[in-house]
Design a protein around this motif. Structure first.
Motif, PDB file in Angstrom:
ATOM      1  N   GLY A  52       0.776  -1.250   0.000  1.00 43.73           N
ATOM      2  CA  GLY A  52       0.000   0.000   0.000  1.00 43.73           C
ATOM      3  C   GLY A  52       0.800   1.288   0.000  1.00 43.73           C
ATOM      4  N   ALA A  53       2.123   1.217  -0.185  1.00 41.64           N
ATOM      5  CA  ALA A  53       2.903   2.464  -0.267  1.00 41.64           C
ATOM      6  C   ALA A  53       2.587   3.161  -1.588  1.00 41.64           C
ATOM      7  CB  ALA A  53       4.393   2.162  -0.191  1.00 41.64           C
ATOM      8  N   SER A  54       2.707   4.476  -1.607  1.00 41.92           N
ATOM      9  CA  SER A  54       2.429   5.156  -2.875  1.00 41.92           C
ATOM     10  C   SER A  54       3.617   5.939  -3.429  1.00 41.92           C
ATOM     11  CB  SER A  54       1.187   6.041  -2.778  1.00 41.92           C
ATOM     12  OG  SER A  54       1.148   6.722  -1.584  1.00 41.92           O
ATOM     13  N   ILE A  55       4.724   5.975  -2.711  1.00 45.93           N
ATOM     14  CA  ILE A  55       5.949   6.608  -3.229  1.00 45.93           C
ATOM     15  C   ILE A  55       7.134   5.727  -2.816  1.00 45.93           C
ATOM     16  CG2 ILE A  55       7.463   8.655  -3.132  1.00 45.93           C
ATOM     17  CD1 ILE A  55       4.948  10.348  -2.587  1.00 45.93           C
ATOM     18  N   LEU A  56       8.079   5.563  -3.755  1.00 45.25           N
ATOM     19  CA  LEU A  56       9.269   4.746  -3.486  1.00 45.25           C
ATOM     20  C   LEU A  56      10.439   5.647  -3.107  1.00 45.25           C
ATOM     21  CD1 LEU A  56      10.728   1.941  -3.662  1.00 45.25           C
ATOM     22  CD2 LEU A  56      11.184   2.490  -6.074  1.00 45.25           C
TER      23      LEU A  56
ATOM     24  N   LEU B 283      10.277   0.174  17.141  1.00 42.74           N
ATOM     25  CA  LEU B 283       9.567   1.409  17.500  1.00 42.74           C
ATOM     26  C   LEU B 283       8.933   2.094  16.290  1.00 42.74           C
ATOM     27  CD1 LEU B 283      12.176   2.931  19.997  1.00 42.74           C
ATOM     28  CD2 LEU B 283      10.182   1.501  20.497  1.00 42.74           C
ATOM     29  N   VAL B 284       9.254   1.592  15.098  1.00 41.23           N
ATOM     30  CA  VAL B 284       8.805   2.284  13.884  1.00 41.23           C
ATOM     31  C   VAL B 284       7.280   2.215  13.722  1.00 41.23           C
ATOM     32  CG1 VAL B 284       8.904   2.255  11.353  1.00 41.23           C
ATOM     33  CG2 VAL B 284      11.011   2.088  12.682  1.00 41.23           C
ATOM     34  N   ALA B 285       6.717   1.015  13.845  1.00 39.02           N
ATOM     35  CA  ALA B 285       5.260   0.896  13.651  1.00 39.02           C
ATOM     36  C   ALA B 285       4.466   1.683  14.695  1.00 39.02           C
ATOM     37  CB  ALA B 285       4.843  -0.577  13.611  1.00 39.02           C
ATOM     38  N   PRO B 286       4.783   1.544  16.000  1.00 38.16           N
ATOM     39  CA  PRO B 286       3.992   2.330  16.968  1.00 38.16           C
ATOM     40  C   PRO B 286       4.039   3.827  16.692  1.00 38.16           C
ATOM     41  CG  PRO B 286       5.518   0.847  18.118  1.00 38.16           C
ATOM     42  CD  PRO B 286       5.729   0.636  16.663  1.00 38.16           C
ATOM     43  N   MET B 287       5.222   4.339  16.315  1.00 35.66           N
ATOM     44  CA  MET B 287       5.320   5.788  16.087  1.00 35.66           C
ATOM     45  C   MET B 287       4.695   6.192  14.744  1.00 35.66           C
ATOM     46  SD  MET B 287       6.286   6.366  18.943  1.00 35.66           S
ATOM     47  CE  MET B 287       6.171   8.131  18.919  1.00 35.66           C
ATOM     48  N   ALA B 288       4.681   5.269  13.784  1.00 36.49           N
ATOM     49  CA  ALA B 288       4.001   5.554  12.509  1.00 36.49           C
ATOM     50  C   ALA B 288       2.499   5.704  12.771  1.00 36.49           C
ATOM     51  CB  ALA B 288       4.263   4.440  11.506  1.00 36.49           C
TER      52      ALA B 288
ATOM     53  N   MET C  61       1.234  -1.575   7.900  1.00 40.42           N
ATOM     54  CA  MET C  61       0.227  -0.968   7.025  1.00 40.42           C
ATOM     55  C   MET C  61      -1.180  -1.423   7.406  1.00 40.42           C
ATOM     56  SD  MET C  61       1.650   1.141   4.955  1.00 40.42           S
ATOM     57  CE  MET C  61       0.585   1.369   3.562  1.00 40.42           C
ATOM     58  N   GLN C  62      -1.284  -2.675   7.838  1.00 42.39           N
ATOM     59  CA  GLN C  62      -2.615  -3.153   8.254  1.00 42.39           C
ATOM     60  C   GLN C  62      -3.089  -2.411   9.503  1.00 42.39           C
ATOM     61  OE1 GLN C  62      -1.585  -7.270   8.345  1.00 42.39           O
ATOM     62  NE2 GLN C  62      -2.083  -7.579   6.178  1.00 42.39           N
ATOM     63  N   GLY C  63      -2.138  -2.089  10.365  1.00 47.76           N
ATOM     64  CA  GLY C  63      -2.484  -1.343  11.585  1.00 47.76           C
ATOM     65  C   GLY C  63      -2.840   0.105  11.297  1.00 47.76           C
TER      66      GLY C  63
END
Ligand code: PEP
Ligand code: MN
Length: 344
Positions: free
Chosen positions: A121-125, A279-284, A323-325
């Motif tokens: 689901g990303a939209s920019i690389l 820590l990346v997902a929680p802060m995202a 991304m699901q979160g």
């Protein structure tokens, strides 16, 4: 200073104000909203007095902009700016996810990452070809070879691309290959570089320096805007804190603060801010909950073998889980996650 025109002001009234601003040696900037046209006088405000405009035909009111940044200010442009890159948008109601490796290392590495992040689901690389590193003895990026891979693989997977420009001498080169130019944290106050990217017609992703205040970030954006490039996206990536538990201190309050004072889109980079994969997902998720227009996350097929920033890069699998979160959080704050697979 901003000059607010009456709703019934005609084009010739607008042009009258524009010419008066030019005669005073300043630059006019006309912003046409749904109901009102607002004209900014950009330059040395000490040359201006409200009475220069107050009596002119079609003028409703004249207001000084008290903030040091003008074009970046919401006083000047009240609606959110939406930066468009082909069919992709950053700003407004959309949540945009930028993902990819810290550094472009090989075609295989970039392709595998690009396919995985697009699928999730990303939209920019993203991918770095010129790598600003703390040590001169570490990997410095593949340079033009990396840029070519980014352009080719971005095209192959159908994602626009972003990469960092670190030196004004590389401007033509980087602009030839990338869709968005990133000005990194270490160059946020490289004013020559800001002015040069301001003369291009490509979107610029401007990252906050770890030592910069929000006002300084907006002043750096002003350098780009004042040269005529209005496609600026801001990025919060952590400021210098005192606690070694995280790489930087992610300043999530910068998101609503900036949205209050500026119309520019703001995204958050939890990878460089935390420096730690877990820590990346929680802060995202927190960034989206705080109202960010998107996130930028580093992803690598084999983070343990990465040539830069291995400890903070997500595996494609972990990125998918993140991304699901993200989707329910985006919905909860009334936002819409865009991207090739955003609705799955
Ligand atoms: C990057 O995004 O590749 C990077 C180097 O980040 P920063 O400029 O925020 O350190
Ligand atoms: Mn990195």
């Amino acid at each position: 200073m901003i000059i607010v025109m009456q709703a019934k002001a005609t084009e010739s009234h607008v042009q009258g104000v524009v010419h008066r601003i030019e005669d005073l040696g300043l630059r006019p900037h006309v912003s046409r909203g749904e109901f009102r046209t607002i004209i900014g006088a950009i330059g040395d405000e000490s040359l201006l007095k409200p009475e220069f405009f107050a009596g002119m035909m079609g003028v409703e009111s004249v207001m000084p902009i008290m903030k040091p940044y003008k074009l970046a200010s919401r006083d000047f442009h009240s609606e959110d700016t939406i930066v468009k890159i082909g069919g992709c948008r950053i700003g407004g109601n959309a949540i945009t996810v930028v993902a990819g490796p810290c550094s472009i290392e090989s075609e295989a590495q970039l392709r595998e990452t690009a396919l995985a992040v697009r699928e999730a689901g990303a939209s920019i690389l993203r991918g770095g070809a010129f790598k600003p590193r703390t040590s001169p003895y570490t990997f410095q990026g593949l340079g033009e070879e990396g840029l070519k891979m980014l352009q080719a693989i971005g095209g192959e997977v159908g994602l626009p691309t972003v990469t960092e420009i670190t030196d004004v001498r590389d401007l033509d080169l980087v602009a030839r290959y990338a869709d968005i130019l990133q000005v990194g944290a270490r160059n946020m106050q490289n004013f020559r570089l800001l002015a040069e990217v301001g003369r291009l017609s490509k979107p610029v992703l401007l990252k906050r320096s770890p030592a910069a205040t929000i006002e300084e970030l907006l002043m750096s954006a002003e350098y780009i805007l004042s040269e005529g490039n209005h496609q600026v996206v801001l990025c919060e990536r952590g400021v210098r804190g005192f606690d070694k538990a995280t790489r930087y201190l992610l300043d999530l309050s910068a998101v609503p603060v900036i949205q209050g004072v500026s119309h520019l889109p703001i995204i958050v980079d939890p990878s460089h801010a935390t420096g730690q994969r877990d820590l990346v997902a929680p802060m995202a998720l927190a960034a989206i909950a705080a109202g960010a227009h998107g996130i930028m996350v580093e992803v690598h097929p084999h983070p343990d073998k990465a040539m830069s920033d291995g400890p903070q890069q997500l595996t494609p699998e972990a990125f998918k889980v993140m991304m699901q979160g993200l989707r329910p959080i985006a919905e909860a704050v009334g936002r819409c996650l865009q991207g090739a697979k955003a609705t799955t």
